[in-house]
Design a protein around this motif. Structure first.
Motif, PDB file in Angstrom:
ATOM      1  N   CYS A   6       4.513   5.216  -3.062  1.00 34.85           N
ATOM      2  CA  CYS A   6       3.526   3.997  -3.074  1.00 34.85           C
ATOM      3  C   CYS A   6       2.419   4.467  -2.065  1.00 34.85           C
ATOM      4  CB  CYS A   6       4.520   2.893  -2.558  1.00 34.85           C
ATOM      5  SG  CYS A   6       3.416   1.403  -2.126  1.00 34.85           S
ATOM      6  N   THR A   8      -0.831   3.908  -0.089  1.00 34.74           N
ATOM      7  CA  THR A   8      -1.458   2.669   0.501  1.00 34.74           C
ATOM      8  C   THR A   8      -2.517   3.224   1.457  1.00 34.74           C
ATOM      9  OG1 THR A   8      -0.096   2.537   2.127  1.00 34.74           O
ATOM     10  CG2 THR A   8       0.548   1.343   0.058  1.00 34.74           C
ATOM     11  N   ASP A  10      -5.103   1.653   4.660  1.00 37.75           N
ATOM     12  CA  ASP A  10      -5.061   0.623   5.574  1.00 37.75           C
ATOM     13  C   ASP A  10      -6.485   0.717   6.327  1.00 37.75           C
ATOM     14  OD1 ASP A  10      -2.578   0.046   5.101  1.00 37.75           O
ATOM     15  OD2 ASP A  10      -1.857   0.098   7.271  1.00 37.75           O
ATOM     16  N   THR A  52      -3.271   0.869  -3.325  1.00 34.33           N
ATOM     17  CA  THR A  52      -3.531  -0.497  -2.541  1.00 34.33           C
ATOM     18  C   THR A  52      -4.213  -0.252  -1.228  1.00 34.33           C
ATOM     19  OG1 THR A  52      -1.618  -1.222  -3.800  1.00 34.33           O
ATOM     20  CG2 THR A  52      -2.504  -2.472  -1.625  1.00 34.33           C
ATOM     21  N   PHE A  54      -5.286  -2.167   1.760  1.00 29.40           N
ATOM     22  CA  PHE A  54      -4.944  -3.322   2.766  1.00 29.40           C
ATOM     23  C   PHE A  54      -6.295  -3.407   3.750  1.00 29.40           C
ATOM     24  CE2 PHE A  54      -0.782  -2.030   1.352  1.00 29.40           C
ATOM     25  CZ  PHE A  54      -0.077  -3.401   1.096  1.00 29.40           C
ATOM     26  N   ARG A 117       0.153  -6.768   4.577  1.00 29.79           N
ATOM     27  CA  ARG A 117       0.545  -6.068   5.456  1.00 29.79           C
ATOM     28  C   ARG A 117       0.352  -6.290   6.877  1.00 29.79           C
ATOM     29  NH1 ARG A 117       0.231   0.226   4.505  1.00 29.79           N
ATOM     30  NH2 ARG A 117       2.202   0.024   3.068  1.00 29.79           N
ATOM     31  N   SER A 140       4.375  -5.922   2.864  1.00 34.00           N
ATOM     32  CA  SER A 140       4.468  -4.460   3.181  1.00 34.00           C
ATOM     33  C   SER A 140       4.247  -4.087   4.441  1.00 34.00           C
ATOM     34  CB  SER A 140       3.454  -3.735   2.300  1.00 34.00           C
ATOM     35  OG  SER A 140       3.788  -2.267   2.443  1.00 34.00           O
ATOM     36  N   THR A 207       6.531   5.445   0.986  1.00 38.11           N
ATOM     37  CA  THR A 207       5.282   4.526   1.153  1.00 38.11           C
ATOM     38  C   THR A 207       4.386   5.591   2.126  1.00 38.11           C
ATOM     39  OG1 THR A 207       6.372   2.537   0.957  1.00 38.11           O
ATOM     40  CG2 THR A 207       4.229   2.554   1.813  1.00 38.11           C
ATOM     41  N   THR A 209       0.834   5.585   4.062  1.00 35.52           N
ATOM     42  CA  THR A 209      -0.200   4.743   4.566  1.00 35.52           C
ATOM     43  C   THR A 209      -1.291   5.792   5.120  1.00 35.52           C
ATOM     44  OG1 THR A 209       1.288   3.134   5.012  1.00 35.52           O
ATOM     45  CG2 THR A 209      -0.684   3.169   6.127  1.00 35.52           C
ATOM     46  N   THR A 242       0.791   1.747  -7.038  1.00 27.11           N
ATOM     47  CA  THR A 242       0.390   0.855  -6.123  1.00 27.11           C
ATOM     48  C   THR A 242       1.460  -0.056  -5.441  1.00 27.11           C
ATOM     49  OG1 THR A 242       0.167  -1.095  -7.662  1.00 27.11           O
ATOM     50  CG2 THR A 242      -1.756   0.487  -7.456  1.00 27.11           C
ATOM     51  N   ALA A 243       1.155  -0.610  -4.468  1.00 28.88           N
ATOM     52  CA  ALA A 243       2.252  -1.571  -3.749  1.00 28.88           C
ATOM     53  C   ALA A 243       2.799  -2.632  -4.618  1.00 28.88           C
ATOM     54  CB  ALA A 243       1.714  -2.062  -2.397  1.00 28.88           C
TER      55      ALA A 243
END
Length: 249
Positions: A6, A8, A10, A52, A54, A117, A140, A207, A209, A242-243
């Motif tokens: 996944c 992502t 941030d 994704t 966030f 998230r 998430s 996942t 990040t 993607t998430a």
């Protein structure tokens, strides 16, 4: 069956610095915004990957062009608080207000966030109920503390799907919070690749990040993420999603 990475991203711009009281206004030259975001978008385009992002709701007011660019490249925009406040320390009323305001700001910028998230990772109480009211589909935030806990998508009583993550998969944790001290890009990559291969072998979930200001400004860190993603794409029984797609949406 296949494993899932996944993907992502941030944080954006000076939102976190504003939330911590270190800044009071947007900075178009903030490295993550000026350098990191374009490099991330270029890499994802080159690899044909969707991610994704966030993002703090504050960015919907101050950086709508950046959000438009993210959407134009085919990525998902989800909510990450207002100014990356310490979500776990807030009251339920404060969380509810920021969820409403952050959602409205991202929608004004052209996004339709379906995922959230919590800044700092921890969802806290009442958040899931407000997300349901705002027509969110998934959360998430962190639920697994250690790498030994297998990640698994599941559903809360409120009907919100959870896409969990480990700190080990977070670039900021690798470089700034690791219990053995800040890791080098090579060490972070080794850790990520170990998890990636295990994820593929077990049809599990990893996942990742990453932050524009952490992994997409400095070349060595950028190369670590690039190598990880290129490796993921070379593994037959692994999907990079993607998430929202990881959540089944």
């Amino acid at each position: 069956m296949a494993g899932t990475l996944c993907l992502t991203v941030d944080n954006l711009g000076s939102a976190l610095a504003v939330g911590r009281g270190r800044e009071v206004k947007p900075d178009p030259d903030e490295p993550g915004l000026a350098v990191g975001l374009p490099r991330a978008l270029q890499l994802f385009d080159e690899l044909g990957l969707d991610a994704t992002f966030f993002l703090e709701g504050w960015n919907g007011i101050h950086h709508p062009n950046a959000i438009e660019a993210i959407l134009a490249h085919g990525h998902e925009v989800a909510l990450h608080g207002w100014v990356h406040e310490r979500w776990a320390t807030l009251t339920d009323d404060q969380r509810e207000m920021l969820l409403w305001d952050g959602t409205a700001a991202l929608r004004l910028a052209g996004a339709d966030p379906k995922g959230f998230r919590a800044p700092g990772g921890y969802r806290g109480t009442h958040t899931a109920a407000v997300l349901r009211e705002l027509d969110y589909r998934y959360d998430s935030s962190i639920e697994q503390e250690t790498e030994d806990d297998a990640l698994q998508v599941h559903t809360l009583d409120e009907g919100i799907t959870v896409v969990p993550w480990h700190w080990q998969g977070n670039d900021y944790w690798q470089y700034n919070m690791h219990p053995d001290g800040g890791q080098t890009p090579s060490q972070a990559l080794y850790s990520w690749l170990s998890t990636l291969y295990r994820t593929a072998d077990t049809n599990g979930l990893m996942t990742l990040t990453v932050h524009p200001f952490v992994s997409f400004v400095e070349d060595a860190r950028f190369n670590a993420v690039s190598t990880l993603l290129r490796t993921a794409l070379s593994i037959p029984n692994l999907l990079v999603l993607t998430a929202q797609k990881t959540a089944g949406g």
